[in-house]
Design an enzyme around this catalytic site. Structure first.
Site, PDB file in Angstrom:
ATOM      1  N   ASP A  51      -4.490  -0.243  -0.947  1.00 39.94           N
ATOM      2  CA  ASP A  51      -5.699  -1.050  -1.103  1.00 39.94           C
ATOM      3  C   ASP A  51      -6.868  -0.469  -0.314  1.00 39.94           C
ATOM      4  O   ASP A  51      -6.705   0.471   0.468  1.00 39.94           O
ATOM      5  CB  ASP A  51      -5.438  -2.480  -0.617  1.00 39.94           C
ATOM      6  CG  ASP A  51      -4.457  -3.224  -1.499  1.00 39.94           C
ATOM      7  OD1 ASP A  51      -4.462  -2.988  -2.724  1.00 39.94           O
ATOM      8  OD2 ASP A  51      -3.682  -4.043  -0.968  1.00 39.94           O
ATOM      9  N   TYR A 109       6.175   1.666   5.284  1.00 44.24           N
ATOM     10  CA  TYR A 109       4.845   1.419   5.832  1.00 44.24           C
ATOM     11  C   TYR A 109       4.937   1.158   7.333  1.00 44.24           C
ATOM     12  O   TYR A 109       5.931   0.622   7.826  1.00 44.24           O
ATOM     13  CB  TYR A 109       4.205   0.192   5.175  1.00 44.24           C
ATOM     14  CG  TYR A 109       3.655   0.429   3.792  1.00 44.24           C
ATOM     15  CD1 TYR A 109       2.309   0.745   3.599  1.00 44.24           C
ATOM     16  CD2 TYR A 109       4.466   0.312   2.663  1.00 44.24           C
ATOM     17  CE1 TYR A 109       1.792   0.947   2.327  1.00 44.24           C
ATOM     18  CE2 TYR A 109       3.958   0.516   1.389  1.00 44.24           C
ATOM     19  CZ  TYR A 109       2.623   0.833   1.230  1.00 44.24           C
ATOM     20  OH  TYR A 109       2.118   1.039  -0.034  1.00 44.24           O
TER      21      TYR A 109
END
EC number: 5.4.99.12
Length: 261
Positions: A51, A109
């Site tokens: 994003d 992540y």
């Protein structure tokens, strides 16, 4: 010929990975640079679409080309044409059955928190600033409820387009490194905003605003409105993508910065 690339980028100035009209994206910049080197239009596929404001040290992409170039052309040559906040880390030819997204078996992540009363001047776009007394052990213990195949409806974005809310979290840890807190999570795949929504709720537990078993309660609730606010994007990094060893892709240090693997 199909080529795979490993790339890293500082997502601060981009409106996310995906190419979009009239806004700056990582995909558009990479395709522009590759097209110059290949002397033909190039389109890339990535392992995970990040994003706006989110970074990567271990993004993997692939593309098809008729151009025959030395490996250095796809690394050094492409980097010459990329902005300073995107860089190719490695390149190699792969079989046509390799796909950056669909061949991946896991994504990993790391979310980096700067835990201090005052905001940072250095790395301000590479960490998320949260003040207060954050109990990392509580966050780590609470996060273990996420491991396994679960319905993550409470942690998906309202506009998430995935057909299923189920994901399989392989491992998750929360650790402190001085003023920095790192949430490290690996799963087969992630829903839209899933990591940041998880971090937002873990922070509520770490700050003592919610009980230790709140993550388990949220999983059972299957209701996004019951969980905490989405954590800021700046501290999030895609650090690794796992593929079957048969593809022979390089494995580099995860990062960011000096963080151990």
């Amino acid at each position: 010929m199909r080529i795979a690339l490993g790339i890293e980028y500082d997502g601060s100035k981009f409106y996310g990975w995906q190419r979009q009209a009239e806004v700056n994206s990582v995909q558009a910049e990479l395709e522009r640079a590759l097209s110059i080197v290949a002397n033909e239009p190039i389109e890339v596929q990535c392992a995970g679409r990040t994003d706006a404001g989110v970074h990567a040290t271990g993004q993997v992409v692939h593309f098809d080309t008729n151009a025959v170039r030395k490996e250095g052309a796809w690394t050094l040559g492409v980097n010459v044409h990329l902005p300073d906040d995107i860089a190719v880390r490695w390149a190699m030819p792969v079989n046509d059955d390799f796909h950056a997204r669909f061949s991946a078996t896991a994504r990993r992540y790391r979310y980096v928190i700067f835990n201090h009363n005052f905001r940072p001047g250095i790395l301000r776009k590479g960490v998320s600033h949260y003040h207060g007394d954050i109990d990392v052990e509580r966050m780590h213990d609470a996060a273990q409820a996420l491991i396994g195949e679960r319905d993550f409806t409470s942690f998906r974005a309202i506009g998430c387009q995935s057909n299923t809310p189920f994901r399989n979290v392989h491992k998750v840890s929360v650790s402190r490194h001085g003023m920095y807190i790192v949430v490290d999570i690996q799963a087969n795949a992630f829903l839209h905003h899933m990591v940041r929504n998880i971090v937002g709720s873990l922070l509520e537990i770490g700050l003592g605003n919610q009980p230790l078993d709140w993550m388990a309660t949220l999983l059972e609730a299957k209701d996004r409105s019951q969980a905490a606010a989405t954590a800021k994007p700046h501290g999030l990094y895609l650090v690794d993508v796992t593929y079957p060893e048969s593809f022979g892709l390089p494995k580099l240090s995860l990062g960011p910065l000096f963080m151990p693997d």
